[in-house]
Design an enzyme around this catalytic site. Structure first.
Site, short mmCIF file in Angstrom:
data_model
loop_
_atom_site.label_atom_id
_atom_site.label_comp_id
_atom_site.label_asym_id
_atom_site.label_seq_id
_atom_site.Cartn_x
_atom_site.Cartn_y
_atom_site.Cartn_z
CG ASN A 109 11.31 -25.91 28.41
OD1 ASN A 109 11.61 -26.15 27.23
ND2 ASN A 109 10.73 -26.79 29.19
CB THR A 154 -19.09 11.11 7.33
OG1 THR A 154 -20.20 11.76 6.71
CG2 THR A 154 -18.43 12.09 8.30
CG HIS A 155 -21.70 7.90 5.67
ND1 HIS A 155 -22.22 6.84 6.36
CD2 HIS A 155 -21.91 8.99 6.48
CE1 HIS A 155 -22.74 7.25 7.51
NE2 HIS A 155 -22.56 8.56 7.61
CB SER A 276 0.02 -2.01 -16.71
OG SER A 276 -0.50 -3.00 -17.57
CE LYS A 282 -3.75 0.15 -14.60
NZ LYS A 282 -4.89 0.33 -13.73
CG ASN A 284 -1.16 0.15 -11.65
OD1 ASN A 284 -2.08 0.88 -12.02
ND2 ASN A 284 -0.78 -0.92 -12.32
CD GLU A 289 -3.01 -1.52 -5.75
OE1 GLU A 289 -3.56 -2.56 -6.13
OE2 GLU A 289 -2.48 -0.71 -6.53
CD GLN A 321 10.46 -25.95 17.40
OE1 GLN A 321 11.25 -26.30 18.26
NE2 GLN A 321 10.23 -26.66 16.31
CE LYS A 324 11.36 -20.70 18.43
NZ LYS A 324 10.56 -20.76 19.68
#
Ligand code: ARG
Length: 456
Positions: A109, A154-155, A276, A282, A284, A289, A321, A324
């Site tokens: 322990n 903003t937004h 792709s 494509k 990507n 992501e 345990q 970990k």
């Protein structure tokens, strides 16, 4: 034979053996486990709990074992449950009976607690260094883009002109805080639990300060119950890691947006993009992501740890345990993401003209027109109203604010004069925000200097 077999009449069920064994994941602590055992044995020899010769023999055996593990000669045994008992079993097989003295005045322990703390301290140092390198990359990029005007949002609506340098510098502040949080978490990990035994300390006259010195711990724990049941440092690390991931994820979200055809502010290097299998055109931003996606697992690690701990009576419980895999996953994920994020950023191409073009649209200089009037004595609230009308007029006539004639301006307010055109070019608008922390090149240069100083 189990190291704890004396009290038992039956062997462990095969299912239970697999179920409770942690060697498949805690074997990565082998170095820290051996390091802790070497310090413990050395201390036992120093205080005379075992003889100096016995201590020396144990230390030699452990050093040999470490080399064997490092060169891949050792296979761990699931039946020996965890890394602690595997090491002890291997040691005893190597040096004989004296190996059985190593576990005097110690429990798994306090042993597992010391192992994780040693491990985490090293990993914190690595991650702090990765963050430092990332901040340096951002500072270098910021220096190159002091005059690269882009819209601030903003937004997610265009708001006011800023520069790319200013935008990048926002992230340096987040990552600086992340480094500081990790340094703070390190302090709590930097406490020696060894000597706490299973829960109640030990009757042997240990020199815990000496063990702490050998292992490089700044402090020694002051309560044996707490020392074996405390995983706050792991929670703190996962919380700090969650924030790092959140910052990376927000940045990745912007990179994903910016590399879309709709924004076209940047282009990622081919080496950091993917194609792709069906759509030939494509390219990507998978890396960004994936980092955004992996953020969720680190939050999961944090929540898993907190939930695992919340109902536990003192002191150690086997639930712990489970600490970990969560901790290791958070460490691996943060390190992996930081490793790929920095070069992805360093190799991207910035499309300055598209950024400037976007800044010129969307009336990002409307505040500056209102400020112009306010500086000439018009109360800001009134100026706001006038410029709102100007924007409405522009929308109806498909113009932007720079394209209004002086006559059109003066119909809105007689305060407007020829110098209005000097005050509303988007480059000027960004450069005029010289306030500390603002986007003007000289303000950003000062922020860069202060950030570099905080990094040292
Ligand atoms: N493998 C255990 C863990 O990771 C080590 C401590 C076991 N202690 C015990 N009393 N069963 O937590």
């Amino acid at each position: 034979m189990k190291l704890w077999g004396g009290r038992f009449q039956k062997t462990t069920d095969r299912l239970v053996e697999d179920f409770h064994s942690s060697i498949s994941f805690d074997q990565r602590l082998y170095r820290q486990d051996i390091q802790g055992s070497i310090a413990h044995a050395t201390m036992l020899g120093k205080v005379g709990v075992i003889s100096q010769e016995e201590a020396a023999e144990i230390v030699r055996g452990l050093q040999e074992l470490l080399e064997e593990i490092e060169s891949g000669q050792v296979e761990f045994d699931v039946a020996a449950e965890d890394i602690h008992m595997n090491v002890e079993q291997l040691l005893t097989a190597k040096i004989g009976a004296v190996g059985k003295k190593l576990h005097t005045a110690r429990s798994r322990n306090d042993q597992v607690a010391v192992d994780i703390r040693l491990y985490l301290k090293d990993e914190i140092t690595v991650i702090r260094q990765q963050l430092k390198e990332l901040i340096e990359t951002l500072l270098d990029l910021a220096e190159q883009h002091l005059h690269t005007v882009m819209p601030g949002y903003t937004h997610l609506q265009r708001a006011q002109p800023i520069t790319l340098a200013h935008h990048l510098m926002a992230y340096t502040q987040m990552f600086l805080r992340d480094r500081e949080r990790l340094a703070d978490c390190y302090k709590r990990a930097d406490v020696l639990p060894l000597g706490s035994g299973a829960l109640a300390g030990t009757t042997f006259p240990l020199d815990r300060e000496y063990t702490a010195e050998l292992l490089g711990f700044a402090e020694v724990s002051d309560n044996s119950l707490d020392a074996v049941s405390d995983r706050d440092f792991a929670v703190e690390f996962c919380a700090a890691a969650s924030l790092i991931m959140m910052h990376l994820s927000r940045f990745c979200e912007e990179i994903i947006l910016w590399s879309s055809g709709e924004f076209a502010f940047i282009e990622l290097d081919d080496a950091y993009s993917t194609g792709s299998s069906i759509m030939p055109q494509k390219k990507n931003p998978d890396v960004a992501e994936l980092i955004r996606g992996k953020t969720g697992r680190v939050y999961g690690d944090l929540l898993g740890l907190l939930t695992m701990l919340k109902g536990l009576p003192l002191a150690y419980n086997k639930d712990m345990q489970e600490d970990k895999e969560a901790l290791f996953d958070a460490i691996d994920t943060v390190k992996g993401c930081l490793m790929v994020f920095r070069p992805m950023l360093a190799t991207m191409t910035v499309r300055r003209e598209n950024m400037a073009q976007a800044a010129r649209g969307g009336f990002t200089n409307a505040t500056d027109v209102a400020d112009y009037l306010a500086k000439k004595g018009v109360p800001f609230r009134e100026a706001h109203e006038i410029v709102g009308k100007a924007v409405f007029y522009c929308l109806q006539h498909n113009k932007n604010l720079e394209e209004l004639t002086l006559q059109e301006y003066q119909e809105l307010s007689p305060v407007f004069a020829e110098d209005i055109y000097d005050a509303i070019g988007v480059e000027y608008c960004a450069a005029a925000r010289k306030v500390r922390g603002g986007p003007a090149p000289e303000a950003v240069l000062q922020a860069i200097a202060r950030t570099r100083a905080r990094l040292e």
